[in-house]
Design a protein around this motif. Structure first.
Motif, short mmCIF file in Angstrom:
data_model
loop_
_atom_site.label_atom_id
_atom_site.label_comp_id
_atom_site.label_asym_id
_atom_site.label_seq_id
_atom_site.Cartn_x
_atom_site.Cartn_y
_atom_site.Cartn_z
N GLU A 57 0.81 -1.22 0.00
CA GLU A 57 0.00 0.00 0.00
C GLU A 57 0.84 1.27 0.00
O GLU A 57 0.61 2.18 -0.80
N ASN A 58 1.84 1.35 0.89
CA ASN A 58 2.54 2.61 1.05
C ASN A 58 3.91 2.36 1.70
O ASN A 58 4.29 1.22 2.00
N GLU A 59 4.63 3.47 1.91
CA GLU A 59 5.99 3.38 2.43
C GLU A 59 6.02 2.83 3.85
O GLU A 59 6.93 2.07 4.21
N GLU A 60 5.05 3.22 4.66
CA GLU A 60 5.00 2.72 6.04
C GLU A 60 4.91 1.20 6.07
O GLU A 60 5.61 0.53 6.84
N GLU A 61 4.06 0.65 5.21
CA GLU A 61 3.93 -0.81 5.16
C GLU A 61 5.19 -1.46 4.61
O GLU A 61 5.62 -2.52 5.08
N LEU A 62 5.81 -0.81 3.62
CA LEU A 62 7.05 -1.36 3.07
C LEU A 62 8.13 -1.45 4.14
O LEU A 62 8.88 -2.44 4.20
N GLN A 63 8.21 -0.44 5.00
CA GLN A 63 9.21 -0.48 6.07
C GLN A 63 8.97 -1.66 7.00
O GLN A 63 9.91 -2.27 7.50
N GLN A 64 7.72 -2.01 7.21
CA GLN A 64 7.41 -3.20 8.02
C GLN A 64 7.89 -4.47 7.32
O GLN A 64 8.38 -5.39 7.98
N TRP A 65 7.75 -4.50 5.99
CA TRP A 65 8.25 -5.65 5.23
C TRP A 65 9.78 -5.73 5.31
O TRP A 65 10.34 -6.83 5.41
N VAL A 66 10.44 -4.59 5.26
CA VAL A 66 11.90 -4.58 5.39
C VAL A 66 12.30 -5.23 6.72
O VAL A 66 13.18 -6.10 6.77
N GLN A 67 11.63 -4.84 7.79
CA GLN A 67 11.94 -5.40 9.11
C GLN A 67 11.67 -6.90 9.13
O GLN A 67 12.47 -7.68 9.67
N LYS A 68 10.56 -7.31 8.54
CA LYS A 68 10.21 -8.74 8.57
C LYS A 68 11.22 -9.57 7.79
O LYS A 68 11.68 -10.62 8.29
N ILE A 69 11.58 -9.15 6.60
CA ILE A 69 12.53 -9.91 5.78
C ILE A 69 13.89 -9.95 6.45
O ILE A 69 14.59 -10.99 6.42
N GLN A 70 14.30 -8.85 7.08
CA GLN A 70 15.59 -8.85 7.78
C GLN A 70 15.56 -9.73 9.02
O GLN A 70 16.52 -10.43 9.31
N GLN A 71 14.43 -9.73 9.72
CA GLN A 71 14.32 -10.60 10.90
C GLN A 71 14.38 -12.07 10.52
O GLN A 71 14.88 -12.90 11.29
N GLN A 103 16.24 -13.14 8.29
CA GLN A 103 17.62 -13.30 7.82
C GLN A 103 17.68 -13.72 6.36
O GLN A 103 18.54 -14.51 5.95
N ILE A 104 16.74 -13.18 5.57
CA ILE A 104 16.77 -13.38 4.12
C ILE A 104 17.61 -12.27 3.51
O ILE A 104 17.32 -11.09 3.74
N PRO A 105 18.67 -12.58 2.76
CA PRO A 105 19.46 -11.52 2.12
C PRO A 105 18.56 -10.62 1.28
O PRO A 105 17.71 -11.11 0.53
N ASN A 106 18.73 -9.31 1.42
CA ASN A 106 17.83 -8.37 0.76
C ASN A 106 18.52 -7.05 0.51
O ASN A 106 19.60 -6.78 1.03
N SER A 107 17.83 -6.20 -0.26
CA SER A 107 18.39 -4.90 -0.62
C SER A 107 18.24 -3.85 0.46
O SER A 107 18.90 -2.80 0.42
N GLY A 108 17.33 -4.10 1.43
CA GLY A 108 16.92 -3.02 2.29
C GLY A 108 16.02 -2.05 1.53
O GLY A 108 15.68 -2.28 0.35
N PHE A 109 15.62 -0.98 2.17
CA PHE A 109 14.73 0.01 1.57
C PHE A 109 15.43 0.72 0.41
O PHE A 109 16.57 1.16 0.54
N VAL A 110 14.75 0.80 -0.73
CA VAL A 110 15.30 1.46 -1.92
C VAL A 110 14.29 2.50 -2.41
O VAL A 110 13.12 2.18 -2.60
N ASP A 111 14.75 3.72 -2.62
CA ASP A 111 13.91 4.79 -3.13
C ASP A 111 14.05 4.88 -4.65
O ASP A 111 15.08 5.29 -5.16
#
Length: 325
Positions: free
Chosen positions: A237-251, A253-261
């Motif tokens: 939906e939006n950036e706030e939700e994306l940040q939650q996904w960033v936290q979940k994927i990092q928790q 321990q899935i290799p990921n890009s982190g937040f990208v603008d």
């Protein structure tokens, strides 16, 4: 945290000029953004979509001029779906594809819906899917200035097919992490002795929110090139939700890009266990952030963080005239 459906699919082309001609003049999509690959600004990134480039309608291409031909295999996004309004529209597309010499199959039924498979000039594997018996994620609206009648045009992205050797691990990511659910629909593989192709959906479901899983034990890994698909993005939906996904994927321990603008949307990238690149992308801000709706795609658009390098970037790009008469 709800994955709403498919956001966009990004593929590879070796010829931006012919790519622009095919997808606007033959397929009738609108070029909604002519920009550059933000990871390599020496090449174009072209975005096609409905009249506004709404999320869920965007088919994008990175131009890699020296790219070799794609060699299909496992660990791949092997088919891109494009939605059309009706079964009648598929019949229209049979004739139009023939008129332009486009390689196609016959109309077939899969899991209760009708499809028309075809390939672009580089062998990109696509399929039109009819929305006649569809419900779920709303379609986009084809551009009324396209060379295709509006009622026959592509209304957005349909199902994407993932071809993998070990489907269980991909399914685990889709269902246990991203929240997809298995439907009661499946269809037979075109290859003897292969498992049925399974249908998963998310959000409101329907053609704009489906992933089809094909298990193939007889293929080598895909060698990606022109005519291949780079990644699939799913809608948040939006950036706030994306940040939650960033936290979940990092928790997890899935290799990921982190937040990208990406300026036009915000993103998170990671690979599922079979090696296919997934992206989560926000619905906004959108493509009219730096261009008017009337002039989308007509000039080279650069995010603000590249604007100071415009002259340098333009010098490296082969001219591509996308002005409309």
């Amino acid at each position: 945290m709800n994955i709403k459906g498919i956001h966009h699919v990004s593929a590879l082309t070796a010829n931006a000029h012919e790519n622009f001609r095919f997808y606007t003049e033959v397929i009738g999509m609108r070029l909604v953004k002519k920009t550059v690959n933000q990871d390599d600004t020496s090449v174009y990134h072209l975005f096609y979509g409905d009249e506004k480039g709404n999320p869920g309608t965007e088919l994008t291409f990175f131009e890699i001029p020296m790219a070799a031909k794609n060699h299909g295999g496992v660990s791949s996004i092997s088919t891109i779906g494009l939605r059309v309004a009706s079964d009648e529209a598929l019949t229209y597309w049979e004739k139009r594809l023939d008129d332009y010499g486009v390689k196609r199959s016959q109309i077939v039924e899969r899991a209760g819906k009708k499809y028309l498979d075809f390939e672009d000039f580089e062998g990109q594997r696509l399929t039109f899917v009819s929305d006649e018996k569809n419900s779920g994620v709303s379609p986009g609206r084809p551009w009324n200035k396209a060379p295709v009648p509006q009622e026959k045009g592509a209304t957005g992205l349909g199902p994407v097919k993932l071809t993998v050797r070990k489907p269980d691990s991909t399914i685990t990511v889709l269902t246990e992490i991203l929240g997809f659910r298995k439907t009661d629909r499946s269809y037979a593989s075109s290859v003897d002795d292969q498992s049925d192709i399974l249908v998963y959906e998310t959000g409101e479901g329907g053609n704009g929110a489906e992933v089809h899983i094909e298990e193939r034990s007889d293929l080598p890994p895909e060698r990606m090139g022109r005519g291949g698909v780079h990644h699939v993005a799913f809608r948040v939906e939006n950036e706030e939700e994306l940040q939650q996904w960033v936290q979940k994927i990092q928790q997890l321990q899935i290799p990921n890009s982190g937040f990208v603008d990406r300026f036009y949307f915000r993103s998170l990238y990671f690979r599922e266990p079979n090696g296919i690149l997934f992206e989560l992308a926000t619905d906004g801000p959108g493509f009219d952030t730096d261009e008017s709706l009337d002039s989308l795609g007509e000039s080279l658009a650069l995010p603000p963080f590249f604007e100071s390098k415009r002259e340098e970037i333009e010098e490296k790009l082969k001219p591509l005239d996308t002005k409309r008469s």
